[in-house]
Design a protein around this motif. Structure first.
Motif, PDB file in Angstrom:
ATOM      1  N   UNK A  51      31.557  34.611  46.433  1.00  7.09           N
ATOM      2  CA  UNK A  51      31.563  33.207  45.945  1.00  7.09           C
ATOM      3  C   UNK A  51      32.548  32.203  46.405  1.00  7.09           C
ATOM      4  N   UNK A  52      34.078  32.717  46.959  1.00  6.79           N
ATOM      5  CA  UNK A  52      34.789  31.853  47.219  1.00  6.79           C
ATOM      6  C   UNK A  52      34.517  31.387  48.673  1.00  6.79           C
ATOM      7  N   UNK A  53      33.928  32.314  49.442  1.00 12.30           N
ATOM      8  CA  UNK A  53      33.381  32.133  50.900  1.00 12.30           C
ATOM      9  C   UNK A  53      32.363  30.990  50.784  1.00 12.30           C
ATOM     10  N   UNK A  54      31.511  31.012  49.874  1.00  9.55           N
ATOM     11  CA  UNK A  54      30.415  30.063  49.711  1.00  9.55           C
ATOM     12  C   UNK A  54      30.940  28.494  49.053  1.00  9.55           C
ATOM     13  N   UNK A 109      43.101  48.900  37.700  1.00  8.39           N
ATOM     14  CA  UNK A 109      42.377  48.126  37.248  1.00  8.39           C
ATOM     15  C   UNK A 109      42.825  46.814  36.913  1.00  8.39           C
ATOM     16  N   UNK A 110      44.064  46.584  36.099  1.00 12.42           N
ATOM     17  CA  UNK A 110      44.343  45.171  35.884  1.00 12.42           C
ATOM     18  C   UNK A 110      44.617  44.243  37.142  1.00 12.42           C
ATOM     19  N   UNK A 111      45.018  44.825  38.355  1.00 10.86           N
ATOM     20  CA  UNK A 111      45.352  44.263  39.743  1.00 10.86           C
ATOM     21  C   UNK A 111      44.001  43.819  40.096  1.00 10.86           C
ATOM     22  N   UNK A 112      43.122  44.587  40.354  1.00 13.55           N
ATOM     23  CA  UNK A 112      41.907  44.390  40.818  1.00 13.55           C
ATOM     24  C   UNK A 112      41.235  43.390  39.982  1.00 13.55           C
ATOM     25  N   UNK A 113      41.127  43.540  38.631  1.00  9.59           N
ATOM     26  CA  UNK A 113      40.430  42.422  37.676  1.00  9.59           C
ATOM     27  C   UNK A 113      41.236  41.237  37.931  1.00  9.59           C
ATOM     28  N   UNK A 114      42.626  41.167  37.950  1.00  5.77           N
ATOM     29  CA  UNK A 114      43.343  39.804  37.827  1.00  5.77           C
ATOM     30  C   UNK A 114      42.664  39.031  39.426  1.00  5.77           C
ATOM     31  N   UNK A 115      42.746  39.908  40.414  1.00  2.00           N
ATOM     32  CA  UNK A 115      42.428  39.330  41.876  1.00  2.00           C
ATOM     33  C   UNK A 115      40.946  38.949  41.665  1.00  2.00           C
ATOM     34  N   UNK A 116      40.100  39.578  41.077  1.00  2.00           N
ATOM     35  CA  UNK A 116      38.777  39.152  40.982  1.00  2.00           C
ATOM     36  C   UNK A 116      38.567  37.783  40.236  1.00  2.00           C
ATOM     37  N   UNK A 117      39.399  37.743  38.931  1.00  2.00           N
ATOM     38  CA  UNK A 117      39.213  36.531  38.365  1.00  2.00           C
ATOM     39  C   UNK A 117      40.069  35.296  38.789  1.00  2.00           C
ATOM     40  N   UNK A 118      40.801  35.599  39.695  1.00  2.00           N
ATOM     41  CA  UNK A 118      41.565  34.489  40.283  1.00  2.00           C
ATOM     42  C   UNK A 118      40.566  33.650  41.594  1.00  2.00           C
ATOM     43  N   UNK A 119      39.961  34.819  42.167  1.00  4.64           N
ATOM     44  CA  UNK A 119      38.974  34.298  43.251  1.00  4.64           C
ATOM     45  C   UNK A 119      37.738  33.570  42.765  1.00  4.64           C
ATOM     46  N   UNK A 120      37.530  34.011  41.522  1.00  3.67           N
ATOM     47  CA  UNK A 120      36.144  33.300  40.913  1.00  3.67           C
ATOM     48  C   UNK A 120      36.720  31.835  40.452  1.00  3.67           C
ATOM     49  N   UNK A 121      37.891  31.618  39.868  1.00  8.93           N
ATOM     50  CA  UNK A 121      38.332  30.391  39.235  1.00  8.93           C
ATOM     51  C   UNK A 121      38.506  29.562  40.432  1.00  8.93           C
ATOM     52  N   UNK A 122      39.266  30.063  41.568  1.00  7.95           N
ATOM     53  CA  UNK A 122      39.277  29.196  42.761  1.00  7.95           C
ATOM     54  C   UNK A 122      38.120  28.734  43.305  1.00  7.95           C
ATOM     55  N   UNK A 198      34.339  33.044  27.886  1.00  8.37           N
ATOM     56  CA  UNK A 198      35.504  33.568  28.579  1.00  8.37           C
ATOM     57  C   UNK A 198      35.856  32.934  29.979  1.00  8.37           C
ATOM     58  N   UNK A 199      34.718  32.963  30.964  1.00  9.32           N
ATOM     59  CA  UNK A 199      34.741  32.408  31.983  1.00  9.32           C
ATOM     60  C   UNK A 199      35.297  31.303  32.157  1.00  9.32           C
ATOM     61  N   UNK A 200      34.588  30.204  31.232  1.00  6.98           N
ATOM     62  CA  UNK A 200      34.906  28.786  31.290  1.00  6.98           C
ATOM     63  C   UNK A 200      36.092  28.559  30.567  1.00  6.98           C
ATOM     64  N   UNK A 201      36.722  29.331  29.731  1.00  6.66           N
ATOM     65  CA  UNK A 201      38.083  29.131  29.317  1.00  6.66           C
ATOM     66  C   UNK A 201      39.176  29.576  30.251  1.00  6.66           C
ATOM     67  N   UNK A 202      38.806  30.659  31.080  1.00  6.07           N
ATOM     68  CA  UNK A 202      39.725  31.019  31.946  1.00  6.07           C
ATOM     69  C   UNK A 202      39.831  30.032  33.138  1.00  6.07           C
ATOM     70  N   UNK A 203      38.710  29.374  33.579  1.00 11.30           N
ATOM     71  CA  UNK A 203      38.824  28.406  34.489  1.00 11.30           C
ATOM     72  C   UNK A 203      39.750  27.221  34.117  1.00 11.30           C
ATOM     73  N   UNK A 204      39.761  26.965  32.850  1.00 11.70           N
ATOM     74  CA  UNK A 204      40.374  25.475  32.355  1.00 11.70           C
ATOM     75  C   UNK A 204      41.910  26.012  32.060  1.00 11.70           C
ATOM     76  N   UNK A 205      42.213  27.345  31.789  1.00 16.10           N
ATOM     77  CA  UNK A 205      43.436  27.782  31.619  1.00 16.10           C
ATOM     78  C   UNK A 205      44.277  28.011  32.833  1.00 16.10           C
TER      79      UNK A 205
END
Length: 223
Positions: A51-54, A109-122, A198-205
């Protein structure tokens, strides 16, 4: 030019370090347990990167700015693959507190999940920036909220119905049938509004902390 811009960004370098940390923890886990059980995290992280590439195409690809059809196509695939970024959070279901490596697994799992979430928010920041330049801010917000809810639904389809993003091409009829049936499931709607929120709140947070790190365009660069 695009690659140099991204690699020279300090934040992207830190994100790369976070990825390296996850890979190191995974390698340690494989060494300690002599098992490759959790190597699927690498594949999931790769999918989270798509998604970040796109979304970067909206900022750097000249064809996207010139062709409405191309913009719609990129946006379609972006929406299709975006759930892969927060999906890694649901991989915590694989944790087993009876395993002697439980705490290592939890950190992994925390490190990978954090990485995925940040990539999605970016990625969402890129698209949000693009939408705001061409639409009223209220409309841009509404579109991103709708996409967040769709992503919540996408995570449900992936985690519980075991569909992948590319099944829209490889299994269109099976997917369509499952999509229709899932709309009558309470769990599906709980994930749409629960995980979508959760995704929406994570984006704004996270957006204030990531501002300026993921939305630089070619026009913003010093020549």
């Amino acid at each position: 030019m695009i690659i140099s811009t991204l690699t020279n960004n300090l934040f992207h370098k830190r994100l790369l370090l976070l990825t390296a940390l996850g890979c190191a923890l995974l390698a340690l886990r494989v060494y300690v347990t002599q098992s490759i059980d959790f190597t699927f995290l690498l594949w999931n992280l790769f999918l989270a990167l798509i998604p970040l590439f796109l979304s970067k195409q909206f900022l750097f690809n000249v064809r996207v700015n010139k062709s409405k059809g191309f913009r719609i196509l990129i946006l379609f695939f972006w929406v299709l693959f975006l759930p892969n970024s927060p999906y890694i959070i649901t991989d915590f279901v694989h944790l087993d507190d009876n395993q002697p490596t439980f705490w290592l697994d939890l950190l992994l799992f925390f490190v990978f999940a954090l990485n995925g979430l940040v990539l999605g928010v970016l990625s969402m920041m890129d698209v949000f920036s693009f939408l705001r330049k061409r639409n009223h801010p209220v409309l841009a917000n509404a579109i991103l909220l709708f996409v967040s809810l769709l992503s919540g639904y996408g995570v449900f389809l992936g985690r519980f119905l075991r569909f992948n993003s590319w099944d829209i091409v490889s299994k269109p009829l099976v997917l369509a049938h499952s999509l229709f049936n899932s709309l009558f499931l309470v769990d599906a709607w709980l994930w749409i509004f629960g995980f979508g929120s959760f995704i929406w709140v994570s984006f704004w947070a996270l957006k204030p902390f990531l501002r300026g790190h993921g939305t630089m365009t070619i026009s913003n660069q010093k020549v």
